[in-house]
Scaffold this motif. Structure first.
Motif, PDB file in Angstrom:
ATOM      1  N   PHE A 157       0.836  -1.203   0.000  1.00  0.00           N
ATOM      2  CA  PHE A 157       0.000   0.000   0.000  1.00  0.00           C
ATOM      3  C   PHE A 157       0.871   1.255   0.000  1.00  0.00           C
ATOM      4  CE2 PHE A 157      -3.549  -2.457   2.352  1.00  0.00           C
ATOM      5  CZ  PHE A 157      -3.998  -2.979   1.151  1.00  0.00           C
ATOM      6  N   PHE A 158       1.948   1.199   0.750  1.00  0.00           N
ATOM      7  CA  PHE A 158       2.829   2.362   0.855  1.00  0.00           C
ATOM      8  C   PHE A 158       3.688   2.525  -0.390  1.00  0.00           C
ATOM      9  CE2 PHE A 158       6.765   4.491   2.264  1.00  0.00           C
ATOM     10  CZ  PHE A 158       6.220   5.666   2.756  1.00  0.00           C
ATOM     11  N   GLU A 159       4.270   1.425  -0.885  1.00  0.00           N
ATOM     12  CA  GLU A 159       5.218   1.515  -1.997  1.00  0.00           C
ATOM     13  C   GLU A 159       4.515   1.548  -3.358  1.00  0.00           C
ATOM     14  OE1 GLU A 159       8.202  -1.506  -1.741  1.00  0.00           O
ATOM     15  OE2 GLU A 159       8.971  -0.791   0.189  1.00  0.00           O
ATOM     16  N   PHE A 160       3.577   0.650  -3.579  1.00  0.00           N
ATOM     17  CA  PHE A 160       2.907   0.589  -4.877  1.00  0.00           C
ATOM     18  C   PHE A 160       1.779   1.612  -5.004  1.00  0.00           C
ATOM     19  CE2 PHE A 160       3.887  -4.259  -5.450  1.00  0.00           C
ATOM     20  CZ  PHE A 160       5.229  -3.958  -5.517  1.00  0.00           C
ATOM     21  N   GLY A 161       1.060   1.812  -3.903  1.00  0.00           N
ATOM     22  CA  GLY A 161      -0.063   2.744  -3.948  1.00  0.00           C
ATOM     23  C   GLY A 161       0.273   4.134  -3.469  1.00  0.00           C
ATOM     24  N   GLU A 162       1.463   4.295  -2.862  1.00  0.00           N
ATOM     25  CA  GLU A 162       1.858   5.583  -2.276  1.00  0.00           C
ATOM     26  C   GLU A 162       0.733   6.115  -1.389  1.00  0.00           C
ATOM     27  OE1 GLU A 162       4.923   7.553  -5.342  1.00  0.00           O
ATOM     28  OE2 GLU A 162       2.954   7.196  -6.258  1.00  0.00           O
ATOM     29  N   GLU A 163       0.197   5.183  -0.592  1.00  0.00           N
ATOM     30  CA  GLU A 163      -0.934   5.460   0.281  1.00  0.00           C
ATOM     31  C   GLU A 163      -0.436   5.871   1.672  1.00  0.00           C
ATOM     32  OE1 GLU A 163      -3.756   6.385   2.078  1.00  0.00           O
ATOM     33  OE2 GLU A 163      -4.642   5.436   0.295  1.00  0.00           O
ATOM     34  N   PRO A 164      -0.669   7.127   2.082  1.00  0.00           N
ATOM     35  CA  PRO A 164      -0.168   7.580   3.389  1.00  0.00           C
ATOM     36  C   PRO A 164      -0.844   6.890   4.575  1.00  0.00           C
ATOM     37  CG  PRO A 164      -1.543   9.268   2.366  1.00  0.00           C
ATOM     38  CD  PRO A 164      -1.327   8.210   1.332  1.00  0.00           C
ATOM     39  N   PHE A 209      -6.364  -0.187  -4.157  1.00  0.00           N
ATOM     40  CA  PHE A 209      -6.696  -1.068  -5.266  1.00  0.00           C
ATOM     41  C   PHE A 209      -5.559  -1.097  -6.290  1.00  0.00           C
ATOM     42  CE2 PHE A 209     -11.192  -2.672  -5.729  1.00  0.00           C
ATOM     43  CZ  PHE A 209     -11.485  -2.607  -4.383  1.00  0.00           C
ATOM     44  N   GLN A 210      -4.950   0.049  -6.552  1.00  0.00           N
ATOM     45  CA  GLN A 210      -3.809   0.071  -7.467  1.00  0.00           C
ATOM     46  C   GLN A 210      -2.689  -0.809  -6.944  1.00  0.00           C
ATOM     47  OE1 GLN A 210      -2.102   3.850  -9.196  1.00  0.00           O
ATOM     48  NE2 GLN A 210      -0.349   3.294  -7.916  1.00  0.00           N
ATOM     49  N   ILE A 212      -2.829  -3.379  -4.856  1.00  0.00           N
ATOM     50  CA  ILE A 212      -3.187  -4.799  -4.917  1.00  0.00           C
ATOM     51  C   ILE A 212      -3.050  -5.316  -6.340  1.00  0.00           C
ATOM     52  CG2 ILE A 212      -5.044  -6.467  -4.582  1.00  0.00           C
ATOM     53  CD1 ILE A 212      -6.090  -4.527  -2.355  1.00  0.00           C
ATOM     54  N   ARG A 213      -3.549  -4.535  -7.304  1.00  0.00           N
ATOM     55  CA  ARG A 213      -3.454  -4.927  -8.714  1.00  0.00           C
ATOM     56  C   ARG A 213      -2.002  -5.110  -9.130  1.00  0.00           C
ATOM     57  NH1 ARG A 213      -3.750  -0.147 -12.158  1.00  0.00           N
ATOM     58  NH2 ARG A 213      -1.519  -0.569 -12.410  1.00  0.00           N
ATOM     59  N   MET A 214      -1.136  -4.185  -8.720  1.00  0.00           N
ATOM     60  CA  MET A 214       0.272  -4.279  -9.095  1.00  0.00           C
ATOM     61  C   MET A 214       0.931  -5.482  -8.469  1.00  0.00           C
ATOM     62  SD  MET A 214       1.380  -0.251  -9.003  1.00  0.00           S
ATOM     63  CE  MET A 214       3.050  -0.574  -9.571  1.00  0.00           C
ATOM     64  N   ALA A 215       0.536  -5.821  -7.225  1.00  0.00           N
ATOM     65  CA  ALA A 215       1.091  -7.000  -6.569  1.00  0.00           C
ATOM     66  C   ALA A 215       0.606  -8.277  -7.234  1.00  0.00           C
ATOM     67  CB  ALA A 215       0.718  -6.991  -5.091  1.00  0.00           C
ATOM     68  N   VAL A 216      -0.679  -8.335  -7.560  1.00  0.00           N
ATOM     69  CA  VAL A 216      -1.247  -9.518  -8.200  1.00  0.00           C
ATOM     70  C   VAL A 216      -0.534  -9.827  -9.511  1.00  0.00           C
ATOM     71  CG1 VAL A 216      -3.302 -10.392  -9.407  1.00  0.00           C
ATOM     72  CG2 VAL A 216      -3.526  -9.376  -7.133  1.00  0.00           C
ATOM     73  N   ASN A 217      -0.301  -8.795 -10.301  1.00  0.00           N
ATOM     74  CA  ASN A 217       0.258  -8.979 -11.643  1.00  0.00           C
ATOM     75  C   ASN A 217       1.764  -8.794 -11.732  1.00  0.00           C
ATOM     76  OD1 ASN A 217      -2.302  -9.320 -13.348  1.00  0.00           O
ATOM     77  ND2 ASN A 217      -2.767  -7.490 -12.154  1.00  0.00           N
ATOM     78  N   GLU A 218       2.398  -8.550 -10.576  1.00  0.00           N
ATOM     79  CA  GLU A 218       3.852  -8.369 -10.525  1.00  0.00           C
ATOM     80  C   GLU A 218       4.302  -7.358 -11.572  1.00  0.00           C
ATOM     81  OE1 GLU A 218       5.092 -12.502 -11.001  1.00  0.00           O
ATOM     82  OE2 GLU A 218       5.357 -12.647  -8.835  1.00  0.00           O
ATOM     83  N   GLU A 219       3.628  -6.207 -11.577  1.00  0.00           N
ATOM     84  CA  GLU A 219       3.818  -5.240 -12.652  1.00  0.00           C
ATOM     85  C   GLU A 219       5.216  -4.630 -12.675  1.00  0.00           C
ATOM     86  OE1 GLU A 219       0.553  -2.446 -13.112  1.00  0.00           O
ATOM     87  OE2 GLU A 219      -0.834  -3.960 -12.365  1.00  0.00           O
ATOM     88  N   LEU A 220       5.748  -4.267 -11.518  1.00  0.00           N
ATOM     89  CA  LEU A 220       7.083  -3.666 -11.515  1.00  0.00           C
ATOM     90  C   LEU A 220       8.155  -4.701 -11.840  1.00  0.00           C
ATOM     91  CD1 LEU A 220       6.971  -1.141  -8.543  1.00  0.00           C
ATOM     92  CD2 LEU A 220       6.558  -0.735 -10.973  1.00  0.00           C
ATOM     93  N   GLU A 221       7.954  -5.937 -11.379  1.00  0.00           N
ATOM     94  CA  GLU A 221       8.904  -6.994 -11.711  1.00  0.00           C
ATOM     95  C   GLU A 221       8.885  -7.272 -13.217  1.00  0.00           C
ATOM     96  OE1 GLU A 221       7.293  -8.047  -7.533  1.00  0.00           O
ATOM     97  OE2 GLU A 221       6.562  -7.093  -9.381  1.00  0.00           O
ATOM     98  N   SER A 222       7.682  -7.271 -13.811  1.00  0.00           N
ATOM     99  CA  SER A 222       7.578  -7.486 -15.252  1.00  0.00           C
ATOM    100  C   SER A 222       8.231  -6.352 -16.030  1.00  0.00           C
ATOM    101  CB  SER A 222       6.100  -7.608 -15.656  1.00  0.00           C
ATOM    102  OG  SER A 222       5.526  -8.779 -15.124  1.00  0.00           O
ATOM    103  N   LEU A 223       8.031  -5.124 -15.562  1.00  0.00           N
ATOM    104  CA  LEU A 223       8.640  -3.981 -16.235  1.00  0.00           C
ATOM    105  C   LEU A 223      10.160  -4.055 -16.170  1.00  0.00           C
ATOM    106  CD1 LEU A 223       8.625  -1.257 -17.647  1.00  0.00           C
ATOM    107  CD2 LEU A 223       8.187  -0.169 -15.426  1.00  0.00           C
ATOM    108  N   ALA A 224      10.702  -4.388 -15.006  1.00  0.00           N
ATOM    109  CA  ALA A 224      12.157  -4.493 -14.870  1.00  0.00           C
ATOM    110  C   ALA A 224      12.713  -5.548 -15.819  1.00  0.00           C
ATOM    111  CB  ALA A 224      12.528  -4.830 -13.426  1.00  0.00           C
TER     112      ALA A 224
END
Length: 317
Positions: A157-164, A209-210, A212-224
């Motif tokens: 939530f903090f890293e992927f969603g930048e949720e304070p 929600f952003q 969770i979605r990024m974690a589910v799909n491993e979006e940053l790992e895929s981008l790297a």
């Protein structure tokens, strides 16, 4: 084709920065384009109309089926491969040595996926907690929300969603799931709203929600992984075009391209700059290319889009 004309996409997904992508990619006759994130086929259609040969890549069978039907009129100039864009190097075309003149990566979720309640991406429509971009993803949103340790939820939530308010949200989820697991999007969104309240027009569950979605799909790992593979997918002189929609992705792309386009590295204490062993690209635009006001008025989801473009150098250039 203008942004307005690009709207004829069958309602699936409106491609962002259509004019800019075609211009900066240099796609045209006798060029081979890999659309690494095919989606509804909007960008691929633009490339095909410019005369290029295109291979569309997507891990979503629904997207592939739609794009195949939409682009069937282009015949053999359009091919497809089902898989994650980070693994396009494993596609038969690349394995046979058919390297690309252009590699496009349009990151994020398509409008069709966001708007489909059954896919579980939206907190505005009730649906299962899924959020997978393709059936091969090893986990669902329900798995993340109902089984991950509280510390891991705080982290995403903090890293992927930048949720304070990451800690409050994670604690509330863990407390509630001990009584009853979360199974639907509106259940989760409503619990987050109840936990942190609603202020302004943005829904309080947006950032979570952003994440969770990024974690589910491993979006940053895929981008790297995709960035690392890009030089092996492109011909010398080929162009890498990447569209990002939020700061985490854009920072990753910007850092990668900045490092790979720096010929010499210099550090305090070094007697002189040293050649960069990773020097591979030339930036075609030092700043990110943004959508016009006219496009944003047609497609509000384009407002945060940024296009970055680099050209692969010939070996020992």
């Amino acid at each position: 084709m203008s942004a307005a004309e690009a709207r004829s996409d069958g309602g699936y997904h409106l491609p962002v920065l259509p004019d800019e992508v075609v211009e900066w990619s240099g796609a045209g006759p006798d060029t081979f384009v890999i659309d690494g994130t095919l989606g509804g086929g909007g960008h691929s259609e633009l490339f095909l109309k410019a005369g290029a040969r295109v291979m569309g890549v997507d891990r979503d069978p629904e997207a592939l089926a739609h794009a195949r039907a939409r682009l069937a009129a282009f015949g053999a100039r359009f091919t497809w491969w089902e898989g994650n864009f980070s693994k396009v190097i494993d596609s038969p075309a690349i394995q046979s040595g058919d390297l690309a003149d252009v590699l496009l990566m349009d990151l994020g979720v398509s409008s069709r996926q966001l708007d489909s309640a059954a896919r579980g991406f939206s907190f505005q429509k009730d649906g299962p907690l899924d959020m997978r971009m393709g059936p091969s993803s090893p986990r669902t949103a329900a798995d993340v929300v109902n089984t991950w340790p509280e510390a891991d939820l705080v982290k995403i939530f903090f890293e992927f969603g930048e949720e304070p308010k990451a800690r409050r949200i994670a604690a509330a989820i863990v407390k509630r799931r001990a009584v009853r697991p979360f199974t639907t999007t509106l259940d989760l969104a409503g619990h987050i709203e109840q936990t942190i309240g609603r202020h302004g027009r943005t829904h309080p569950a947006t950032r979570a929600f952003q994440a969770i979605r990024m974690a589910v799909n491993e979006e940053l790992e895929s981008l790297a992984a995709a960035l690392e593979a890009a030089p092996s997918v492109l011909k010398p002189g080929g162009r890498l075009c990447i569209i990002t929609f939020h700061s985490l992705e854009d920072r990753m792309v910007k850092r990668f391209l900045r490092h790979r386009s720096t010929e010499f590295l210099d550090e305090p204490g070094w007697p002189e700059p040293r050649p960069n062993p990773d020097y591979q690209f030339r930036l075609l635009s030092r700043k990110a290319i943004a959508p016009t006001a006219a496009e944003i008025s047609l497609n509000p989801r384009a407002r945060s889009a940024k296009l970055r473009v680099a050209q692969l150098l010939a070996p020992n250039a």
